[in-house]
Design a protein around this motif. Structure first.
Motif, PDB file in Angstrom:
ATOM      1  N   ALA A   1       0.849  -1.187   0.000  1.00  0.00           N
ATOM      2  CA  ALA A   1       0.000   0.000   0.000  1.00  0.00           C
ATOM      3  C   ALA A   1       0.887   1.240   0.000  1.00  0.00           C
ATOM      4  O   ALA A   1       2.067   1.185   0.361  1.00  0.00           O
ATOM      5  CB  ALA A   1      -0.906  -0.009   1.227  1.00  0.00           C
ATOM      6  N   ALA A   2       0.325   2.373  -0.411  1.00  0.00           N
ATOM      7  CA  ALA A   2       1.116   3.598  -0.550  1.00  0.00           C
ATOM      8  C   ALA A   2       1.775   3.999   0.767  1.00  0.00           C
ATOM      9  O   ALA A   2       2.939   4.416   0.785  1.00  0.00           O
ATOM     10  CB  ALA A   2       0.233   4.726  -1.070  1.00  0.00           C
ATOM     11  N   ALA A   3       1.049   3.894   1.881  1.00  0.00           N
ATOM     12  CA  ALA A   3       1.622   4.290   3.170  1.00  0.00           C
ATOM     13  C   ALA A   3       2.789   3.387   3.557  1.00  0.00           C
ATOM     14  O   ALA A   3       3.823   3.856   4.045  1.00  0.00           O
ATOM     15  CB  ALA A   3       0.540   4.260   4.252  1.00  0.00           C
ATOM     16  N   GLU A   4       2.645   2.078   3.318  1.00  0.00           N
ATOM     17  CA  GLU A   4       3.733   1.145   3.614  1.00  0.00           C
ATOM     18  C   GLU A   4       4.932   1.416   2.720  1.00  0.00           C
ATOM     19  O   GLU A   4       6.086   1.393   3.175  1.00  0.00           O
ATOM     20  CB  GLU A   4       3.258  -0.290   3.419  1.00  0.00           C
ATOM     21  CG  GLU A   4       4.328  -1.336   3.706  1.00  0.00           C
ATOM     22  CD  GLU A   4       3.870  -2.749   3.423  1.00  0.00           C
ATOM     23  OE1 GLU A   4       4.726  -3.646   3.425  1.00  0.00           O
ATOM     24  OE2 GLU A   4       2.664  -2.960   3.176  1.00  0.00           O
TER      25      GLU A   4
ATOM     26  N   PRO B   1       5.046  15.865   9.510  1.00  0.00           N
ATOM     27  CA  PRO B   1       4.466  16.115   8.180  1.00  0.00           C
ATOM     28  C   PRO B   1       3.000  16.531   8.247  1.00  0.00           C
ATOM     29  O   PRO B   1       2.250  16.091   9.122  1.00  0.00           O
ATOM     30  CB  PRO B   1       4.618  14.760   7.484  1.00  0.00           C
ATOM     31  CG  PRO B   1       4.602  13.762   8.603  1.00  0.00           C
ATOM     32  CD  PRO B   1       5.277  14.433   9.762  1.00  0.00           C
ATOM     33  N   THR B   2       2.627  17.396   7.327  1.00  0.00           N
ATOM     34  CA  THR B   2       1.228  17.780   7.147  1.00  0.00           C
ATOM     35  C   THR B   2       0.709  17.356   5.773  1.00  0.00           C
ATOM     36  O   THR B   2      -0.488  17.386   5.528  1.00  0.00           O
ATOM     37  CB  THR B   2       1.054  19.300   7.303  1.00  0.00           C
ATOM     38  OG1 THR B   2       1.928  19.971   6.376  1.00  0.00           O
ATOM     39  CG2 THR B   2       1.406  19.737   8.723  1.00  0.00           C
ATOM     40  N   ARG B   3       1.619  16.964   4.887  1.00  0.00           N
ATOM     41  CA  ARG B   3       1.241  16.462   3.561  1.00  0.00           C
ATOM     42  C   ARG B   3       2.357  15.559   3.067  1.00  0.00           C
ATOM     43  O   ARG B   3       3.538  15.913   3.183  1.00  0.00           O
ATOM     44  CB  ARG B   3       0.996  17.603   2.570  1.00  0.00           C
ATOM     45  CG  ARG B   3       0.579  17.135   1.168  1.00  0.00           C
ATOM     46  CD  ARG B   3       0.306  18.339   0.266  1.00  0.00           C
ATOM     47  NE  ARG B   3       0.083  17.978  -1.121  1.00  0.00           N
ATOM     48  CZ  ARG B   3      -1.084  17.581  -1.620  1.00  0.00           C
ATOM     49  NH1 ARG B   3      -2.142  17.497  -0.828  1.00  0.00           N
ATOM     50  NH2 ARG B   3      -1.209  17.283  -2.903  1.00  0.00           N
ATOM     51  N   ILE B   4       1.981  14.417   2.515  1.00  0.00           N
ATOM     52  CA  ILE B   4       2.957  13.434   2.045  1.00  0.00           C
ATOM     53  C   ILE B   4       2.565  12.993   0.643  1.00  0.00           C
ATOM     54  O   ILE B   4       1.410  12.614   0.400  1.00  0.00           O
ATOM     55  CB  ILE B   4       3.000  12.207   2.985  1.00  0.00           C
ATOM     56  CG1 ILE B   4       3.347  12.640   4.407  1.00  0.00           C
ATOM     57  CG2 ILE B   4       4.004  11.175   2.478  1.00  0.00           C
ATOM     58  CD1 ILE B   4       3.184  11.539   5.430  1.00  0.00           C
ATOM     59  N   VAL B   5       3.524  13.041  -0.268  1.00  0.00           N
ATOM     60  CA  VAL B   5       3.280  12.624  -1.652  1.00  0.00           C
ATOM     61  C   VAL B   5       4.333  11.604  -2.055  1.00  0.00           C
ATOM     62  O   VAL B   5       5.539  11.840  -1.883  1.00  0.00           O
ATOM     63  CB  VAL B   5       3.315  13.826  -2.629  1.00  0.00           C
ATOM     64  CG1 VAL B   5       3.135  13.345  -4.066  1.00  0.00           C
ATOM     65  CG2 VAL B   5       2.239  14.844  -2.266  1.00  0.00           C
ATOM     66  N   LEU B   6       3.874  10.482  -2.567  1.00  0.00           N
ATOM     67  CA  LEU B   6       4.758   9.425  -3.066  1.00  0.00           C
ATOM     68  C   LEU B   6       4.605   9.341  -4.572  1.00  0.00           C
ATOM     69  O   LEU B   6       3.484   9.202  -5.079  1.00  0.00           O
ATOM     70  CB  LEU B   6       4.395   8.085  -2.427  1.00  0.00           C
ATOM     71  CG  LEU B   6       5.142   6.852  -2.945  1.00  0.00           C
ATOM     72  CD1 LEU B   6       6.608   6.899  -2.532  1.00  0.00           C
ATOM     73  CD2 LEU B   6       4.477   5.573  -2.447  1.00  0.00           C
ATOM     74  N   ARG B   7       5.714   9.427  -5.282  1.00  0.00           N
ATOM     75  CA  ARG B   7       5.675   9.318  -6.742  1.00  0.00           C
ATOM     76  C   ARG B   7       6.460   8.098  -7.177  1.00  0.00           C
ATOM     77  O   ARG B   7       7.647   7.964  -6.869  1.00  0.00           O
ATOM     78  CB  ARG B   7       6.225  10.560  -7.421  1.00  0.00           C
ATOM     79  CG  ARG B   7       6.111  10.495  -8.944  1.00  0.00           C
ATOM     80  CD  ARG B   7       6.540  11.776  -9.630  1.00  0.00           C
ATOM     81  NE  ARG B   7       6.276  11.713 -11.064  1.00  0.00           N
ATOM     82  CZ  ARG B   7       5.116  11.974 -11.635  1.00  0.00           C
ATOM     83  NH1 ARG B   7       4.090  12.333 -10.894  1.00  0.00           N
ATOM     84  NH2 ARG B   7       4.969  11.894 -12.934  1.00  0.00           N
ATOM     85  N   GLN B   8       5.783   7.193  -7.895  1.00  0.00           N
ATOM     86  CA  GLN B   8       6.402   6.015  -8.483  1.00  0.00           C
ATOM     87  C   GLN B   8       6.163   6.041  -9.986  1.00  0.00           C
ATOM     88  O   GLN B   8       5.587   6.992 -10.517  1.00  0.00           O
ATOM     89  CB  GLN B   8       5.808   4.749  -7.852  1.00  0.00           C
ATOM     90  CG  GLN B   8       5.937   4.701  -6.343  1.00  0.00           C
ATOM     91  CD  GLN B   8       5.360   3.445  -5.741  1.00  0.00           C
ATOM     92  OE1 GLN B   8       6.074   2.501  -5.421  1.00  0.00           O
ATOM     93  NE2 GLN B   8       4.037   3.415  -5.586  1.00  0.00           N
ATOM     94  N   SER B   9       6.615   4.998 -10.671  1.00  0.00           N
ATOM     95  CA  SER B   9       6.435   4.960 -12.127  1.00  0.00           C
ATOM     96  C   SER B   9       4.961   4.958 -12.509  1.00  0.00           C
ATOM     97  O   SER B   9       4.595   5.397 -13.592  1.00  0.00           O
ATOM     98  CB  SER B   9       7.124   3.712 -12.696  1.00  0.00           C
ATOM     99  OG  SER B   9       6.585   2.535 -12.114  1.00  0.00           O
ATOM    100  N   SER B  10       4.112   4.486 -11.601  1.00  0.00           N
ATOM    101  CA  SER B  10       2.673   4.441 -11.872  1.00  0.00           C
ATOM    102  C   SER B  10       1.991   5.785 -11.661  1.00  0.00           C
ATOM    103  O   SER B  10       0.815   5.939 -11.984  1.00  0.00           O
ATOM    104  CB  SER B  10       2.011   3.378 -10.985  1.00  0.00           C
ATOM    105  OG  SER B  10       2.287   3.634  -9.615  1.00  0.00           O
ATOM    106  N   GLY B  11       2.721   6.762 -11.113  1.00  0.00           N
ATOM    107  CA  GLY B  11       2.144   8.078 -10.876  1.00  0.00           C
ATOM    108  C   GLY B  11       2.307   8.509  -9.428  1.00  0.00           C
ATOM    109  O   GLY B  11       2.879   7.794  -8.602  1.00  0.00           O
ATOM    110  N   ALA B  12       1.809   9.697  -9.127  1.00  0.00           N
ATOM    111  CA  ALA B  12       1.920  10.266  -7.783  1.00  0.00           C
ATOM    112  C   ALA B  12       0.626  10.036  -7.010  1.00  0.00           C
ATOM    113  O   ALA B  12      -0.463  10.048  -7.576  1.00  0.00           O
ATOM    114  CB  ALA B  12       2.230  11.754  -7.857  1.00  0.00           C
ATOM    115  N   VAL B  13       0.771   9.829  -5.699  1.00  0.00           N
ATOM    116  CA  VAL B  13      -0.387   9.617  -4.839  1.00  0.00           C
ATOM    117  C   VAL B  13      -0.147  10.347  -3.524  1.00  0.00           C
ATOM    118  O   VAL B  13       0.972  10.381  -3.009  1.00  0.00           O
ATOM    119  CB  VAL B  13      -0.637   8.111  -4.591  1.00  0.00           C
ATOM    120  CG1 VAL B  13       0.558   7.460  -3.914  1.00  0.00           C
ATOM    121  CG2 VAL B  13      -1.887   7.892  -3.759  1.00  0.00           C
TER     122      VAL B  13
END
Length: 241
Positions: A12-15, A111-123
């Motif tokens: 999952a994105a958080a993990e 943190p107040t905002r977290i963004v993860l970007r992978q090859s599949s896109g940002a979330v």
């Protein structure tokens, strides 16, 4: 050209975000005092706070001490770099916006905002999900596991390509292990002018190295029972000439 196989049984994105944070050795911090790069200076608390040790002459430390509101805003950036040499080695980037407060001899970032970007896109990663998530149990061992697989078991990597859709191997010139986590192994398929990734999911998650060994043996067993793709046979023949 992309690959037809989709990612399955993935974290999952958080993990994933917590895994990037746990394994990262360096981070870039942009605050009111400018942008600084820190190496081996951060640790992560169980609730996701990032604790940063900064030198006395750091502009970030001065900003934190003399900020009018006492909590300077900042953005932390972490890069997840593949341990095995492949094209486009950055597998993901993690951005965390928030604020610093002094905590003992370190600065604590919330943190107040977290963004993860992978090859599949940002979330955007939910803060509550991030706070309770744990890093992948293999995150800290992943670099050693993948480099060992690539350097010492190239034959096993080649055998695993038997589990890949033949269409994804069309024009392949090299296949390398790109990532491994409790849910599966990812292979990077490089072609002359492009590349793609294929996910090989484990039948059940692996929560430690012993279980990972069993899951890898299961994948290799499946691969041994599968015919070698013709495209790989041609590559092997051309290489051996």
């Amino acid at each position: 050209m992309g690959d037809s196989q989709n990612w399955t049984a993935a974290p999952a994105a958080a993990e994933r975000a917590r895994s990037v944070l746990a394994a990262a050795w360096s981070c870039a911090i942009t605050a009111e005092g400018g942008r600084e790069e820190f190496v081996g200076a951060h640790t992560v608390a169980e609730d996701g706070r990032v604790l940063v040790s900064v030198p006395e002459d750091s502009a970030l430390l001065a900003t934190a001490i003399f900020a009018p509101r006492g909590q300077p805003s900042a953005v932390l950036e972490f890069a997840d770099v593949a341990p095995v040499p492949v094209r486009s080695r950055i597998r993901a980037r993690l951005w965390m916006a928030g604020s610093f407060t002094p905590e003992g001899d370190r600065l604590a970032f919330r943190p107040t905002r977290i963004v993860l970007r992978q090859s599949s896109g940002a979330v955007v990663v939910g803060l509550d999900d991030f706070a309770v998530a744990a890093p992948d149990p293999l995150a800290l061992a992943e670099a050693h596991l993948l480099t060992h697989l690539a350097d010492c078991h190239a034959d096993a990597v080649e055998r695993l390509t038997r589990l890949v859709d033949p269409g994804s191997l069309h024009g392949a010139v090299r296949v390398q292990p790109l990532a491994v986590d409790r849910h599966g192994l990812t292979l990077r398929i490089e072609r002359a002018r492009a590349h793609g990734d294929v996910r090989l999911p484990f039948h059940t998650p692996a929560d430690d190295l012993a279980q990972l060994t069993e899951r890898m043996h299961a994948l290799l067993g499946q691969a041994s029972a599968t015919a070698c793709p013709r495209s790989l046979q041609r590559q092997r023949t051309d290489r051996d000439r």
